[in-house]
Scaffold this active site. Structure first.
Site, PDB file in Angstrom:
ATOM      1  N   ASP A 101       0.719  -1.190   0.142  1.00 37.85           N
ATOM      2  CA  ASP A 101      -0.637   0.096  -0.234  1.00 37.85           C
ATOM      3  C   ASP A 101       0.947   1.468  -0.154  1.00 37.85           C
ATOM      4  OD1 ASP A 101      -2.634  -1.264   0.232  1.00 37.85           O
ATOM      5  OD2 ASP A 101      -2.810  -1.306   1.888  1.00 37.85           O
ATOM      6  N   ARG A 129       0.036   4.018  17.360  1.00 35.03           N
ATOM      7  CA  ARG A 129      -0.634   4.925  16.048  1.00 35.03           C
ATOM      8  C   ARG A 129      -0.307   6.173  16.667  1.00 35.03           C
ATOM      9  NH1 ARG A 129       0.350   0.791  13.999  1.00 35.03           N
ATOM     10  NH2 ARG A 129      -0.679   0.191  12.443  1.00 35.03           N
ATOM     11  N   ASP A 144      -7.357   3.170  12.779  1.00 36.69           N
ATOM     12  CA  ASP A 144      -6.230   3.850  12.360  1.00 36.69           C
ATOM     13  C   ASP A 144      -6.621   4.997  11.992  1.00 36.69           C
ATOM     14  OD1 ASP A 144      -4.658   1.795  13.869  1.00 36.69           O
ATOM     15  OD2 ASP A 144      -3.963   0.402  11.831  1.00 36.69           O
ATOM     16  N   SER A 194      -3.298  -9.902   6.996  1.00 37.07           N
ATOM     17  CA  SER A 194      -3.174  -8.355   7.265  1.00 37.07           C
ATOM     18  C   SER A 194      -2.289  -8.421   8.450  1.00 37.07           C
ATOM     19  CB  SER A 194      -4.410  -8.131   7.656  1.00 37.07           C
ATOM     20  OG  SER A 194      -3.854  -6.367   7.465  1.00 37.07           O
TER      21      SER A 194
HETATM   22  N1  ARG Z   1      -7.551  -4.575  15.595  1.00 32.94           N
HETATM   23  C1  ARG Z   1      -6.514  -3.245  16.462  1.00 32.94           C
HETATM   24  C2  ARG Z   1      -7.349  -2.555  16.700  1.00 32.94           C
HETATM   25  O1  ARG Z   1      -7.929  -1.608  16.030  1.00 32.94           O
HETATM   26  C3  ARG Z   1      -5.812  -3.836  15.269  1.00 32.94           C
HETATM   27  C4  ARG Z   1      -5.702  -3.608  14.509  1.00 32.94           C
HETATM   28  C5  ARG Z   1      -4.165  -4.099  13.695  1.00 32.94           C
HETATM   29  N2  ARG Z   1      -4.658  -3.374  12.517  1.00 32.94           N
HETATM   30  C6  ARG Z   1      -3.951  -2.961  11.849  1.00 32.94           C
HETATM   31  N3  ARG Z   1      -4.165  -2.816   9.849  1.00 32.94           N
HETATM   32  N4  ARG Z   1      -3.372  -1.724  11.788  1.00 32.94           N
HETATM   33  O2  ARG Z   1      -6.026  -1.226  17.425  1.00 32.94           O
END
Ligand code: ARG
Length: 428
Positions: free
Chosen positions: A34, A115, A144, A197
């Site tokens: 991506d 994040r 995210d 993923s």
């Molecule tokens: N469901 C978790 C969250 O929202 C982990 C997501 C991880 N996957 C990703 N593509 N960032 O924190």
């Protein structure tokens, strides 16, 4: 309901960048498909220069030289890698430990904790490199995007954001075709089954996609890349002790360790014994319900130990109350509101309680379970002489108990009698 006509250029948030407003972009770059496609696409679509930033939060098996090289080959004018493991552990994971942070009682928030730090670093590097815009690879369906854009909009109102994956209509096959057309190297392009993923860092790893989306599909073995499957774990249990000082883990098995190494070692120990597998049905903040497979060995060990030690040093009142705040803390952080003042308000409380959380918890690791077996603290609100069955006396006078019971149960007894009478009246 009538369809609302909208051109693709309608700005749905003030911080979103339009074509023409962008001259230099800081791209949060992982080196994956991506963000590699984005790197090229932004240069073409926005006629902008791109600077890349790759953040090391302790995700295993990453070759940053390769990532940097790839970014340069796709046309980045400048490339940065930052090792943020220490900051991540100290400023994000440790507060999470103090708050026993588990969203929905199960997910230790490794992605959600990472994040805001990644986005904060993006702001710092964007400013340094003279960028007007930050680009990231989040989709429009996940949490995210909320965490990253809320952070940027909070810390740097002057910066704009672009999130190409959210807008473009390319699926995986089209992205691969685009990459091949532009000479972007893609690994796994010829695999029959697309990969899971994955998102990972020091604090855990998640897998999504493929059969994980079928709620009635039990986990296939190949999803577990971090934690040994419990059925394959050693037949001999292993004892491990975790030492804490004021809520912070500082040692394992009597050896003092720096926080990053401690988390890594705790993770390796627990993973070997199959500890930390979570098959989680999750309520995302954008409304979707999804399933995630988590491998969180370090968190499973350290949170279990921390929670137990906190229980030992806390009073009944603290122990009843804190889980409510823990839950609120986890929810805020899950929901992308790291910079919300309530989070730091809550941290003040977490820190106050954790002043007492010093001591050692021993756990037995065995086939998927980390069970607390020993507890020790100079601050334990515990006195074996009082609790013992063998004698009585001292501070605890058993003779006083009936009087206590009579008063303690007073309102409950009165209410019970009232209801009995009302039920009798209704019958007659
Ligand atoms: N469901 C978790 C969250 O929202 C982990 C997501 C991880 N996957 C990703 N593509 N960032 O924190």
């Amino acid at each position: 309901m009538a369809e609302v006509e909208r051109t693709p250029h309608t700005r749905t948030a003030s911080y979103l960048a339009e074509v023409g407003e962008v001259s230099r972009v800081l791209l949060l770059y992982s080196g994956g498909l991506d963000t590699s496609v984005m790197l090229k696409w932004i240069q073409d679509e926005y006629e902008a220069e791109v600077v890349t930033l790759t953040v090391n939060l302790g995700q295993p098996g990453e070759d940053y030289e390769l990532v940097l090289d790839k970014a340069r080959r796709i046309g980045a004018i400048d490339t940065f890698v930052v090792d943020a493991r220490e900051e991540f552990a100290r400023e994000y994971v440790v507060p999470a430990i103090k708050a026993n942070a588990l969203y929905n009682g199960a997910y230790p928030l490794f992605t959600a904790l990472g994040r805001p730090l990644i986005a904060k670093l993006a702001v710092e590097y964007a400013r340094q490199a003279g960028c007007d815009t930050i680009a990231h690879g989040c989709t429009g369906k996940g949490n995210d995007q909320v965490r990253i854009e809320a952070t940027i909009a909070t810390l740097a109102p002057e910066l704009k954001v672009i999130a190409p994956v959210r807008g473009w209509q390319m699926g995986r096959d089209e992205e691969i075709a685009y990459a091949q057309k532009h000479g972007i190297p893609v690994k796994g392009a010829t695999e029959a089954v697309p990969p899971y993923s994955i998102d990972d860092n020091l604090w855990g790893r998640s897998s999504e996609g493929r059969w994980i989306e079928d709620l009635d599909h039990a986990p296939d073995d190949d999803v577990f890349q971090l934690v040994t499957r419990p059925e394959e774990a050693p037949d001999e249990p292993e004892l491990v002790s975790v030492e804490f000082e004021r809520g912070v883990p500082v040692g394992l098995n009597g050896e003092r360790l720096e926080i990053v190494e401690l988390i890594e070692r705790a993770g390796a120990l627990a993973a070997r014994h199959g500890v930390g597998i979570v098959d989680h049905l999750e309520d995302r903040i954008v409304g979707l319900k999804v399933r995630d497979i988590y491998e969180v060995p370090a968190a499973a060990l350290l949170l279990t130990a921390h929670q137990e030690l906190e229980k030992l040093v806390g009073t009944i009142h603290q122990n009843q109350f804190k889980p409510q705040l823990d839950r609120q803390w986890a929810y805020l952080v899950y929901a992308g509101l790291w910079w919300e003042p309530l989070r730091s308000d809550l941290d003040a409380y977490m820190n106050a309680v954790n002043e007492q959380v010093t001591g050692t918890i021993g756990l037995k690791l065995y086939k998927g379970v980390a069970r607390v077996v020993t507890r020790e603290s100079p601050n334990a609100v515990y006195d074996a002489a009082l609790a013992t069955f063998s004698e009585s006396g001292g501070l605890f006078s058993q003779q006083a108990s009936p009087g206590f019971i009579e008063l303690w149960s007073l309102q409950s007894r009165m209410a019970w009698q009232l209801r009995q009478r009302a039920a009798q009246d209704a019958r007659t």
